[in-house]
Design an enzyme around this catalytic site. Structure first.
Site, short mmCIF file in Angstrom:
data_model
loop_
_atom_site.label_atom_id
_atom_site.label_comp_id
_atom_site.label_asym_id
_atom_site.label_seq_id
_atom_site.Cartn_x
_atom_site.Cartn_y
_atom_site.Cartn_z
N LYS A 22 -0.05 -5.70 -6.53
CA LYS A 22 -1.51 -5.58 -6.33
C LYS A 22 -1.83 -4.39 -5.43
O LYS A 22 -2.72 -3.61 -5.71
CB LYS A 22 -2.04 -6.88 -5.70
CG LYS A 22 -3.42 -6.77 -5.11
CD LYS A 22 -3.85 -8.03 -4.40
CE LYS A 22 -3.48 -8.13 -2.96
NZ LYS A 22 -4.23 -7.25 -2.02
N ASN A 23 -1.05 -4.27 -4.34
CA ASN A 23 -1.36 -3.22 -3.36
C ASN A 23 -0.99 -1.82 -3.85
O ASN A 23 -1.36 -0.83 -3.22
CB ASN A 23 -0.64 -3.52 -2.03
CG ASN A 23 -1.33 -4.65 -1.28
OD1 ASN A 23 -2.35 -5.16 -1.73
ND2 ASN A 23 -0.77 -5.03 -0.15
N CYS A 118 -12.70 -8.75 8.42
CA CYS A 118 -12.30 -9.84 7.54
C CYS A 118 -11.52 -10.82 8.38
O CYS A 118 -11.28 -10.58 9.56
CB CYS A 118 -11.51 -9.34 6.34
SG CYS A 118 -9.85 -8.88 6.74
N ARG A 123 -10.34 -4.63 11.24
CA ARG A 123 -10.01 -3.68 10.17
C ARG A 123 -11.02 -2.52 10.04
O ARG A 123 -11.74 -2.41 9.05
CB ARG A 123 -9.84 -4.42 8.85
CG ARG A 123 -8.77 -5.49 8.95
CD ARG A 123 -8.49 -6.15 7.65
NE ARG A 123 -7.54 -5.41 6.84
CZ ARG A 123 -7.10 -5.83 5.67
NH1 ARG A 123 -7.52 -6.96 5.17
NH2 ARG A 123 -6.24 -5.12 4.98
N ASP A 307 2.47 -8.85 5.68
CA ASP A 307 2.07 -9.68 4.54
C ASP A 307 3.10 -10.77 4.19
O ASP A 307 2.85 -11.58 3.30
CB ASP A 307 1.84 -8.81 3.29
CG ASP A 307 0.53 -8.04 3.37
OD1 ASP A 307 -0.22 -8.25 4.32
OD2 ASP A 307 0.27 -7.22 2.46
N ILE A 329 0.53 -5.84 13.62
CA ILE A 329 -0.39 -5.06 12.77
C ILE A 329 -1.83 -5.56 12.86
O ILE A 329 -2.75 -4.78 13.09
CB ILE A 329 0.08 -5.07 11.28
CG1 ILE A 329 1.56 -4.70 11.17
CG2 ILE A 329 -0.79 -4.15 10.43
CD1 ILE A 329 1.93 -3.26 11.48
N ARG A 399 -6.82 -14.12 -5.30
CA ARG A 399 -7.08 -12.69 -5.09
C ARG A 399 -5.80 -11.88 -5.32
O ARG A 399 -5.87 -10.70 -5.67
CB ARG A 399 -7.56 -12.44 -3.66
CG ARG A 399 -8.98 -12.82 -3.41
CD ARG A 399 -9.41 -12.37 -2.04
NE ARG A 399 -8.98 -10.98 -1.82
CZ ARG A 399 -8.72 -10.45 -0.63
NH1 ARG A 399 -8.84 -11.16 0.44
NH2 ARG A 399 -8.35 -9.20 -0.53
C1 UD1 Z 1 -2.82 -2.62 3.59
C2 UD1 Z 1 -2.56 -3.74 2.60
C3 UD1 Z 1 -2.45 -5.07 3.34
C4 UD1 Z 1 -1.41 -4.98 4.44
C5 UD1 Z 1 -1.66 -3.79 5.35
C6 UD1 Z 1 -0.56 -3.56 6.36
C7 UD1 Z 1 -3.61 -3.01 0.55
C8 UD1 Z 1 -4.72 -3.18 -0.41
N1 UD1 Z 1 -3.64 -3.79 1.65
O1 UD1 Z 1 -4.07 -2.88 4.21
O2 UD1 Z 1 -2.10 -6.08 2.40
O3 UD1 Z 1 -1.45 -6.16 5.22
O4 UD1 Z 1 -1.78 -2.57 4.56
O5 UD1 Z 1 0.65 -3.40 5.73
O6 UD1 Z 1 -2.70 -2.23 0.35
N2 UD1 Z 1 -6.63 0.57 11.25
C9 UD1 Z 1 -7.46 1.23 12.12
N3 UD1 Z 1 -8.32 2.17 11.60
C10 UD1 Z 1 -8.34 2.49 10.28
C11 UD1 Z 1 -7.46 1.80 9.39
C12 UD1 Z 1 -6.61 0.84 9.92
O7 UD1 Z 1 -7.46 0.97 13.33
O8 UD1 Z 1 -9.12 3.35 9.88
C13 UD1 Z 1 -5.71 -0.46 11.78
C14 UD1 Z 1 -5.94 -1.86 11.17
O9 UD1 Z 1 -6.98 -2.54 11.81
C15 UD1 Z 1 -4.58 -2.49 11.36
C16 UD1 Z 1 -3.61 -1.32 11.19
O10 UD1 Z 1 -4.39 -0.14 11.38
O11 UD1 Z 1 -4.46 -2.98 12.67
C17 UD1 Z 1 -2.94 -1.23 9.84
O12 UD1 Z 1 -3.89 -1.35 8.81
P1 UD1 Z 1 -3.74 -0.61 7.42
O13 UD1 Z 1 -2.32 -0.16 7.27
O14 UD1 Z 1 -4.81 0.40 7.28
O15 UD1 Z 1 -4.01 -1.80 6.41
P2 UD1 Z 1 -4.82 -1.73 5.04
O16 UD1 Z 1 -4.60 -0.43 4.37
O17 UD1 Z 1 -6.20 -2.20 5.27
#
Ligand code: UD1
Length: 418
Positions: A22-23, A118, A123, A307, A329, A399
């Protein structure tokens, strides 16, 4: 509202075929905006994918779904394009924000709803926006929307992310795809799903290279037509079923996988005493006779995935001694803990760390799913618990897990939807 009913303590045996990731599918679907005619295979037909399809259709793409083949045919004739991602589609699935990079790269403008928080944490998208600004986009936040524009197109540059983010790395790659010149991204996420996105974009005509945590994107000057791409397997789904096998498997064979992406997870399970036999592209797993305690911390790939933390915690409840999980994370990712405790688990949380004292005898209960991975940990607990477990709010599960109850039923689990 549907619920899952599980009668626990049924030994599992049979074959499970792992679906496409999915990701990996979500960013690749966002990337299809950049092409004209694309066929994707091995796409898991789960709720988040349908939401992304709806979003792409709203933008103006045509998509044909072959449900029996798990394939999608996506056409973009660049006519009547709506560079908007509305709130109603982004609020249920954060990955909707990934269309920002593709729309800016190709059409020089985009208006995308802020995804908001969420259940698992706040996030934010500041790292996404930082990268897009460095590439030359003008960005305003107004009425809950990100309004981005790059009238003369984006320009390649060097960007060092202050911290590692999967989504921000993906959005930056998508935006840089057609940016003038060369873009160098440093301190990137390098999850297998990002490698899959890069492979897809290179098929589309890109010239992108990954070196450890650095990604170099050379401007794509000519898009190729009629691209075909097979999505990689879902390593989190794999991890979930191998844990099911370790908990209550007589003999489960898990197929459709690639070991090179899951070495770390397999090593951790082996350290816990899980017997895993590898064949060419499958593993065979059975209930571990004795499980050992272990301490883990979640980290960006190749570290242990956040995850899979909730699922591993269920296995730890069956291990002898004190195990620990440090969640690095997301700030609110222990929501499964109160529910597992209601089923008899002995778990304490302090700051970012959960301490699990095992082994515990789990007993069935009526529980509430709170997010995707938390819900599946309750399914695992239900499989190993005495009596009946009822899981509410299973839309979270739908989902991201394709045919979960059917796959488990094929392995003799007593699981049904009510
Ligand atoms: C993706 C995955 C999710 C997984 C996560 C971490 C998808 C669709 N989802 O989510 O299943 O749990 O990676 O492996 O692929 N952060 C910031 N600022 C930003 C973006 C992120 O501070 O602009 C922080 C987040 O709050 C979190 C950390 O960075 O604490 C990692 O998040 P991120 O790797 O971005 O996760 P997603 O891409 O949302």
């Amino acid at each position: 509202m549907q619920k899952l009913l599980i009668k626990g303590k049924q030994q599992l045996s049979g074959k499970i075929s792992i679906s496409g990731s999915k990701n990996s599918s979500l960013p690749i679907l966002a990337a299809t905006i950049l092409g004209n005619s694309i066929k994707l295979f091995n796409v898991p037909l789960v709720k988040d994918i349908f939401t992304m399809i709806e979003l792409l259709k709203f933008i103006g793409l045509t998509i044909k779904i072959s449900k029996d083949k798990n394939s999608l045919e996506i056409l973009n004739n660049d006519k009547n394009i709506n560079t908007l991602a509305p709130y109603k589609l982004v609020k249920t699935m954060r990955a909707g924000v990934l269309v920002l990079g593709s729309l800016l790269s190709k059409y020089q403008k985009a208006k995308v709803s802020l995804p908001g928080g969420c259940a698992i944490g706040t996030r934010p998208v500041d790292l996404h926006l930082l990268a897009l600004k460095k590439l030359g986009a003008k960005i305003k936040i107004k009425n809950g929307y990100i309004i981005a524009e790059a009238k003369k197109g984006l320009r390649g540059t060097t960007i060092k992310f202050p911290s590692i983010s999967v989504g921000a790395t993906e959005n930056a790659i998508l935006a840089a795809f057609q940016a003038k010149g060369k873009t160098i991204l440093k301190n990137c996420a390098t999850e297998p799903e990002i490698k899959d996105l890069v492979q897809f974009l290179n098929r589309l005509g890109g010239n992108i290279k990954i070196f450890s945590r650095k990604i170099i994107i050379n401007e794509c000057k000519k898009i190729k037509n009629k691209i075909r791409h097979k999505i990689i397997f879902d390593r989190i789904e794999f991890g979930t079923y191998i844990i099911a096998g370790a908990l209550i498997g007589k003999k489960i064979s898990i197929n459709n996988i690639n070991f090179s992406y899951i070495k770390n997870e397999i090593n951790i399970l082996k350290k816990m005493g899980v017997k895993i036999k590898k064949t060419k592209n499958s593993v065979i797993v059975a209930k571990a006779k004795k499980l050992n305690k272990i301490n883990i911390s979640t980290k960006p790939y190749p570290g242990f995935p956040t995850d899979l933390q909730a699922q591993l915690m269920v296995l730890m409840t069956q291990a002898k001694g004190t195990s620990k999980i440090k969640e690095n994370i997301f700030e609110n990712r222990f929501m499964h803990v109160p529910e597992l405790k209601r089923m008899g688990a002995n778990i304490k949380i302090k700051n970012k760390t959960a301490t699990i004292q095992g082994p515990s005898k789990l007993t069935g209960a009526e529980v509430m799913a709170t997010d995707l991975r938390a819900s599946v940990s309750l399914v695992l607990a239900g499989l190993v618990a005495d009596n009946r477990t009822i899981i509410n709010r299973i839309y979270h599960l739908d989902r991201g897990y394709e045919r979960l109850d059917k796959k488990l039923r094929k392995c003799n689990a007593k699981i049904s939807r009510i």
